[in-house]
Design a protein around this motif. Structure first.
Motif, PDB file in Angstrom:
ATOM      1  N   PHE A  52      -7.610   3.516  -3.140  1.00 17.83           N
ATOM      2  CA  PHE A  52      -6.724   2.554  -3.791  1.00 17.83           C
ATOM      3  C   PHE A  52      -6.880   2.589  -5.308  1.00 17.83           C
ATOM      4  O   PHE A  52      -6.054   2.044  -6.035  1.00 17.83           O
ATOM      5  CB  PHE A  52      -7.033   1.162  -3.245  1.00 17.83           C
ATOM      6  N   GLY A  53      -7.947   3.227  -5.776  1.00 13.82           N
ATOM      7  CA  GLY A  53      -8.125   3.372  -7.222  1.00 13.82           C
ATOM      8  C   GLY A  53      -8.744   2.170  -7.901  1.00 13.82           C
ATOM      9  O   GLY A  53      -8.610   2.009  -9.120  1.00 13.82           O
ATOM     10  N   GLY A 148      -1.544   4.402 -10.722  1.00 12.42           N
ATOM     11  CA  GLY A 148      -1.599   5.734 -10.129  1.00 12.42           C
ATOM     12  C   GLY A 148      -2.570   5.803  -8.965  1.00 12.42           C
ATOM     13  O   GLY A 148      -2.712   6.852  -8.345  1.00 12.42           O
ATOM     14  N   THR A 149      -3.276   4.723  -8.661  1.00 17.48           N
ATOM     15  CA  THR A 149      -4.297   4.598  -7.611  1.00 17.48           C
ATOM     16  C   THR A 149      -5.304   5.750  -7.686  1.00 17.48           C
ATOM     17  O   THR A 149      -5.662   6.192  -8.769  1.00 17.48           O
ATOM     18  CB  THR A 149      -3.648   4.445  -6.209  1.00 17.48           C
ATOM     19  N   HIS A 298      -7.803   8.251  12.685  1.00 19.16           N
ATOM     20  CA  HIS A 298      -7.481   7.799  11.338  1.00 19.16           C
ATOM     21  C   HIS A 298      -7.193   6.298  11.325  1.00 19.16           C
ATOM     22  O   HIS A 298      -6.238   5.811  11.942  1.00 19.16           O
ATOM     23  CB  HIS A 298      -6.256   8.568  10.835  1.00 19.16           C
ATOM     24  N   GLY A 299      -8.032   5.567  10.603  1.00 21.88           N
ATOM     25  CA  GLY A 299      -7.835   4.141  10.443  1.00 21.88           C
ATOM     26  C   GLY A 299      -7.523   3.786   9.007  1.00 21.88           C
ATOM     27  O   GLY A 299      -7.892   4.490   8.068  1.00 21.88           O
ATOM     28  N   ILE A 300      -6.823   2.667   8.841  1.00 20.60           N
ATOM     29  CA  ILE A 300      -6.493   2.119   7.528  1.00 20.60           C
ATOM     30  C   ILE A 300      -7.151   0.756   7.416  1.00 20.60           C
ATOM     31  O   ILE A 300      -7.130  -0.038   8.369  1.00 20.60           O
ATOM     32  CB  ILE A 300      -4.971   1.981   7.352  1.00 20.60           C
ATOM     33  N   ARG A 301      -7.720   0.467   6.263  1.00 24.01           N
ATOM     34  CA  ARG A 301      -8.312  -0.850   6.067  1.00 24.01           C
ATOM     35  C   ARG A 301      -7.294  -1.815   5.492  1.00 24.01           C
ATOM     36  O   ARG A 301      -6.592  -1.509   4.517  1.00 24.01           O
ATOM     37  CB  ARG A 301      -9.503  -0.763   5.104  1.00 24.01           C
ATOM     38  N   SER A 359      -5.382  -0.370   2.123  1.00 19.77           N
ATOM     39  CA  SER A 359      -6.166   0.519   1.291  1.00 19.77           C
ATOM     40  C   SER A 359      -5.610   1.931   1.366  1.00 19.77           C
ATOM     41  O   SER A 359      -5.203   2.388   2.426  1.00 19.77           O
ATOM     42  CB  SER A 359      -7.624   0.504   1.738  1.00 19.77           C
ATOM     43  N   GLY A 360      -5.612   2.624   0.242  1.00 20.88           N
ATOM     44  CA  GLY A 360      -5.210   4.013   0.234  1.00 20.88           C
ATOM     45  C   GLY A 360      -4.029   4.291  -0.666  1.00 20.88           C
ATOM     46  O   GLY A 360      -3.098   3.489  -0.771  1.00 20.88           O
ATOM     47  N   SER A 361      -4.084   5.441  -1.321  1.00 18.49           N
ATOM     48  CA  SER A 361      -3.000   5.816  -2.224  1.00 18.49           C
ATOM     49  C   SER A 361      -1.688   5.992  -1.489  1.00 18.49           C
ATOM     50  O   SER A 361      -0.617   5.600  -1.987  1.00 18.49           O
ATOM     51  CB  SER A 361      -3.370   7.112  -2.943  1.00 18.49           C
TER      52      SER A 361
END
Length: 554
Positions: A52-53, A148-149, A298-301, A359-361
């Motif tokens: 997420f930057g 820009g994460t 694959h998990g995403i928070r 979370s994640g770009s």
């Protein structure tokens, strides 16, 4: 076998953020650098690309513009209570923590700003605590989201490294998997390993492990920046601290690709490096299955605001202070020591619209793409597109118009009757009765109201307290949550120059480590808990420190 002797050259193993920072610093100092990575060039930047930057700053201009009063003393106390350093081997982690705090309160922001990095003006409040002034958590918002994460964090260092590559000072060797160190008269003089067949799979996807050759390379110094163990559940389970966290969950999602395997770290230990605090890990409790997965499991928070009700598998509310966004480690401990296979967030459309980040770009195309128009839509009445996609397609999401149907859908999802409707209804009604006054006895709502005193929290992050069962705020939403593996808080023990410590507490000559493989500094500068924004920051700081130290030593 491919062999090469390269006098004056430094080998960096790992093309992630820490490796790129170190390589840029080395090349700036006139050193020649060879960067090796087991993955293809499409994975340049490693795990930082997916992030997420968020970066941890202390007393930043962004904080001051929002009226947030921060200081090095306050940050130091927060870090101390979160880390809980309590072991003899915490000698170097303590020193790294102090050095990093001074960096975060000092030159860090200006150093990055000079390289073109910018940040979203609303500062996030991760790990907000709530259990007490002397207990873990950030006292104030410190999570600065990079414009820009993750790719925006990488951009200046990729640019610097590519410039040196064109000038001939840096060379890449992708699909080179290092299997061990070369030792000569007690010194590390190079590395050896396998050449893997070319792979054109997408970033993060599982690549081939077919070996087409081997190599042996020599250099004056070797820097290990090969990352953590989160994609290797066998290692996660081996080091899982059952005495503190109970048994590891039977089902865990992966927050990182499979190639984040920790195997090189294990080999360095086998050849004399000191591994400390491997039982300290940073796994998230708010993981959901990615409806469009890139890597296995694959998990995403979910990055939650503080308003959702957090329920155990039977429908009972988790006891305070286990509320969304408060203390990841302590809530993980509560969940795993009770043996819960999953937990639930219960909320409504008004809350998810304001409070759910992912979370994640790739889950934040507006910030990642630096698209101001799309970013401004976050303040609109619409649920953000990536969140709506999970509501529509995510297997862990249940969306219904009334509570009885919601509970029925939750039970259908888990394949049983674990949830008792009357229990869930009582928890929701007890909470809703407390929202009509500016004060009350619900501690979670008190934290919500306190957070809304900060402008950025009120405008962009925390929903106004309102009954969950208000039809105008609907529909109702339940989200099944699983444990998500992510970061190693322990690692190779290093001194403040990044030198790997060996037997007898002495550095192994010419061997260095930085980034997650070194616990982000020293073998675990977070201690037991991270204050967030400190993983990328640890890669930046430890990579810079190691690069400069190696350049000065050669």
């Amino acid at each position: 076998m491919e062999t090469r002797k390269a006098e004056g050259e430094v080998i960096v193993v790992g093309a992630g953020l820490a490796g790129l920072v170190a390589a840029a610093e080395l090349a700036d100092a006139g050193r020649r650098v060879l960067i090796l990575d087991q993955e293809g060039e499409q994975n340049l930047g490693g795990q930082a690309h997916w992030s997420f930057g968020g970066l941890f700053f202390v007393d930043s201009p962004e904080q001051r513009r929002l009226g947030i009063r921060d200081s090095l003393d306050l940050a130091r106390r927060d870090w101390e209570t979160a880390a809980g350093f309590d072991r003899p081997e915490d000698h170097w982690p303590r020193k790294w923590a102090e050095a990093y705090l001074e960096f975060a309160a000092g030159e860090k922001r200006e150093w990055l700003h000079r390289q073109g990095m910018r940040w979203f003006p609303a500062v996030g409040w991760a790990e907000r605590g709530g259990a007490g002034a002397g207990l873990p958590g950030n006292s104030v918002p410190r999570f600065h989201i990079t414009w820009g994460t993750g790719p925006g964090v990488l951009e200046p260092f990729v640019r610097r490294v590519r410039e040196h590559q064109r000038a001939g000072r840096i060379e890449f060797r992708f699909r080179h998997r290092v299997r061990g160190l070369t030792l000569t008269a007690g010194r590390v003089t190079g590395v050896h390993g396998d050449v893997l067949e070319p792979s054109d799979v997408g970033r993060g996807e599982t690549s081939s492990r077919v070996v087409t050759g081997d190599f042996e390379l020599t250099a004056q110094a070797v820097l290990i920046t090969s990352g953590g163990i989160g994609g290797n559940h066998e290692l996660v389970r081996r080091y899982w601290p059952t005495e503190r966290l109970g048994p590891a969950p039977e089902v865990m999602l992966s927050g990182v690709p499979r190639h984040v395997d920790g195997l090189l770290q294990q080999q360095v230990v086998a050849q004399g490096g000191s591994l400390i605090n491997p039982d300290r890990m940073w796994h998230y409790t708010e993981g959901v299955r990615n409806w469009d997965p890139v890597w296995p499991q694959h998990g995403i928070r979910i990055l939650p605001g503080p308003s959702s009700l957090w329920l155990d598998p039977s429908g009972r509310r988790l006891p305070f202070p286990h509320i969304p966004g408060a203390s990841s480690y302590d809530t993980l401990r509560h969940i795993t020591t009770h043996g819960y296979p999953h937990t639930w967030f219960l909320l409504n459309r008004a809350v998810i619209k304001r409070e759910f980040g992912l979370s994640g770009s790739e889950q934040n195309p507006d910030l990642t793409g630096k698209d101001l128009r799309l970013t401004l839509r976050r303040a609109s009445k619409h649920v953000p597109g990536p969140v709506q996609a999970f509501m529509d397609r995510g297997e862990d999401f249940v969306v219904r118009d009334n509570l009885r149907d919601l509970v029925r859908g939750m039970n259908e999802l888990t394949g049983g009757e674990l949830l008792d409707y009357a229990t869930v209804e009582r928890e929701v009604l007890d909470r809703d009765l407390q929202v009509h006054n500016v004060a009350g006895k619900d501690a979670q709502l008190a934290i919500v109201r306190g957070a809304r005193a900060i402008l950025s929290e009120r405008l962009t992050r925390v929903a106004k307290p309102a009954p969950l069962l208000d039809p105008a705020q609907g529909p109702l939403i339940a989200v099944r949550l699983s444990v998500l593996t992510r970061k190693s808080l322990g690692g190779l023990e290093t001194d403040l120059q990044g030198r790997v410590i060996g037997a007898g507490g002495q550095p192994l000559p010419d061997l260095y480590a930085a980034g997650e493989v070194a616990g982000f500094g020293g073998g675990g500068y977070h201690g037991y808990r991270a204050l967030e924004g400190t993983f990328l920051g640890g890669c930046l700081f430890s990579g810079r420190a190691a690069g400069r130290a190696i350049a000065g030593a050669l």
